[in-house]
Design an enzyme around this catalytic site. Structure first.
Site, mmCIF file in Angstrom:
data_model
loop_
_atom_site.group_PDB
_atom_site.id
_atom_site.type_symbol
_atom_site.label_atom_id
_atom_site.label_comp_id
_atom_site.label_asym_id
_atom_site.label_seq_id
_atom_site.Cartn_x
_atom_site.Cartn_y
_atom_site.Cartn_z
ATOM 1 N N GLU A 56 -16.731 28.680 -28.235
ATOM 2 C CA GLU A 56 -16.302 27.517 -29.017
ATOM 3 C C GLU A 56 -16.680 26.205 -28.336
ATOM 4 O OE1 GLU A 56 -12.899 30.601 -29.479
ATOM 5 O OE2 GLU A 56 -14.546 30.158 -28.092
ATOM 6 N N CYS A 88 -9.372 27.378 -25.934
ATOM 7 C CA CYS A 88 -10.326 26.989 -26.978
ATOM 8 C C CYS A 88 -9.616 26.509 -28.240
ATOM 9 C CB CYS A 88 -11.239 28.154 -27.305
ATOM 10 S SG CYS A 88 -12.359 28.554 -25.938
ATOM 11 N N SER A 172 -34.602 68.756 -9.705
ATOM 12 C CA SER A 172 -34.304 68.158 -11.019
ATOM 13 C C SER A 172 -35.158 66.928 -11.330
ATOM 14 C CB SER A 172 -32.821 67.752 -11.082
ATOM 15 O OG SER A 172 -32.537 66.772 -10.101
ATOM 16 N N TRP A 174 -38.620 65.095 -12.229
ATOM 17 C CA TRP A 174 -37.778 64.413 -13.219
ATOM 18 C C TRP A 174 -37.757 65.243 -14.483
ATOM 19 C CZ3 TRP A 174 -34.947 60.481 -11.640
ATOM 20 C CH2 TRP A 174 -35.378 59.706 -10.566
ATOM 21 N N ARG A 188 -26.766 50.897 -17.586
ATOM 22 C CA ARG A 188 -26.127 50.541 -16.315
ATOM 23 C C ARG A 188 -25.835 49.043 -16.258
ATOM 24 N NH1 ARG A 188 -29.187 53.455 -11.165
ATOM 25 N NH2 ARG A 188 -28.591 55.634 -11.589
ATOM 26 N N ASP A 204 -28.867 63.391 -4.109
ATOM 27 C CA ASP A 204 -29.969 62.567 -4.606
ATOM 28 C C ASP A 204 -30.255 61.361 -3.724
ATOM 29 O OD1 ASP A 204 -29.969 64.326 -6.721
ATOM 30 O OD2 ASP A 204 -28.865 62.992 -8.075
ATOM 31 N N LEU A 302 -17.794 67.183 -12.689
ATOM 32 C CA LEU A 302 -17.074 65.986 -13.101
ATOM 33 C C LEU A 302 -17.209 65.768 -14.601
ATOM 34 C CD1 LEU A 302 -15.402 63.491 -12.492
ATOM 35 C CD2 LEU A 302 -17.520 62.268 -11.956
#
Length: 365
Positions: A56, A88, A172, A174, A188, A204, A302
């Protein structure tokens, strides 16, 4: 009163403007504002960063003294309290606008109708509810945290077409294409935190940062690198396995370690099965660190825990045109299902090609 064609056009423009802050406003909401007078636009703006002027204010500055008697379209109810910036609603009153159209009421307890009431008490006509669904879609994380105290959780998974994430020997890289990995960097960059485990980080040697050189060119052309934030890295480290030489610690930025150990940034209790209490951990991240949007990149264990505990708001799955075989590692470590009604059902929201890969965005029913 019924909304006019011009009302719809102006609120649509405000919603489009609000999207300009999706990589920069966290933990604040994305908000856009348009001001018109005599059917012509005289000011517009959007909220760019927490602590800086709200949408605003930008629009009112553009309109100047011409704002008197004008109509303001705002995607979220104007704030009514002093935070890092003045309210505002007060700015709109001082500018002497005659009408304010809000797409939706702000669920923030510090606002929650107070902004609308302040405007009406000042004699300003206020209408609420225009394109409310579209306005809601601008801020799923902010709205969830305000309504529930919990962050919005996106779980990213990547697999072959037969649902495998690594060969039996653990290799893994790619599975998915450079285009898919570039798309992940975009997600991300929108988040407030990236959640993973010490196991994934160690295997990794992952830094879990936004790799600026891999962001889409269209994004980099709109945002200077210095304006894009690095999300906090939140690591579940139950066995205290993280060590300083890991790439995670070399990249800089905030790291939040979750463990049952008293030395952790967030000490999380164990549940009855001896696992970290994930729901409590997420709640603490929202409350203590003001994180409302979490992007999860972790392994099958997870992923299964979050899904089974109903803690995932949105699933982002990339599937590569590969078949990796029965002895390869599975996408989600869920076992023991014996009936079809025990399976996890998904509601697919979007499906498209990203390079040679398929990207599926789904809600978990």
């Amino acid at each position: 009163m019924p909304f006019s064609k011009l009302d719809f056009e102006m609120m649509s423009r405000a919603i489009q403007l609000a999207k300009g802050g999706i990589y920069t406003t966290h933990p604040n909401p994305n908000v856009g504002c348009v001001i018109i007078k005599d059917g012509k636009m005289i000011g517009e703006g959007f909220h760019y960063r927490a602590g800086e002027p709200h949408a605003e204010v930008h629009a009112l500055r553009a309109a100047g003294s011409n704002a008197e008697g004008a109509t303001a379209y705002v995607t979220l109810e104007p704030c009514s309290h002093f935070g890092r910036t003045p309210p505002c609603a007060e700015a709109l009153i001082k500018a002497k606008v005659s009408r304010v159209v809000c797409a939706m009421q702000d669920p923030n307890p510090q606002v929650a109708g107070r902004g609308v009431n302040m405007l009406r008490e000042a004699g300003i006509e206020v209408d609420v509810g225009l394109l409310e669904a579209e306005a809601n879609a601008l801020n799923p994380a902010f709205l969830k945290k305000m309504r529930t105290g919990m962050p919005f959780v996106q779980l990213k998974l990547a697999s072959s077409l037969d649902g495998k994430t690594a060969l039996s020997n653990g290799v893994s890289k790619w599975i998915t294409s450079p285009e898919a990995r570039q798309d992940v960097q975009r997600f991300r960059a929108q988040s407030g935190a990236i959640l993973s485990t010490s196991k994934t980080v160690i295997e990794d040697n992952a830094s879990l940062t936004v790799r600026m050189d891999e962001l889409p060119a269209s994004l980099k052309s709109h945002y200077p690198e210095s304006e894009l934030r690095q999300p906090a890295r939140v690591i579940l480290d139950r066995q205290n396995q993280l060590t300083p030489e890991l790439a995670l610690f070399q990249a800089g930025g905030e790291i939040i370690r979750l463990s049952s150990d008293s030395s952790a940034d967030i000490q999380v209790s164990l549940d009855t099965d001896g696992n970290l209490d994930l729901e409590r951990a997420l709640c603490q991240l929202a409350k203590e660190f003001n994180i409302n949007h979490i992007w999860v990149e972790a392994g099958a264990t997870l992923a299964a825990s979050l899904i089974q505990q109903n803690l995932v708001d949105e699933l982002i799955l990339y599937q590569a045109p590969k078949v990796m075989g029965a002895d390869s590692r599975s996408l989600v470590n869920m076992t023991g299902l014996t009936e079809m009604n025990e399976t996890i059902d998904l509601e697919i929201k979007d499906i498209r090609m990203v390079g040679p890969d398929i990207r599926v965005i789904a809600n978990i029913k």
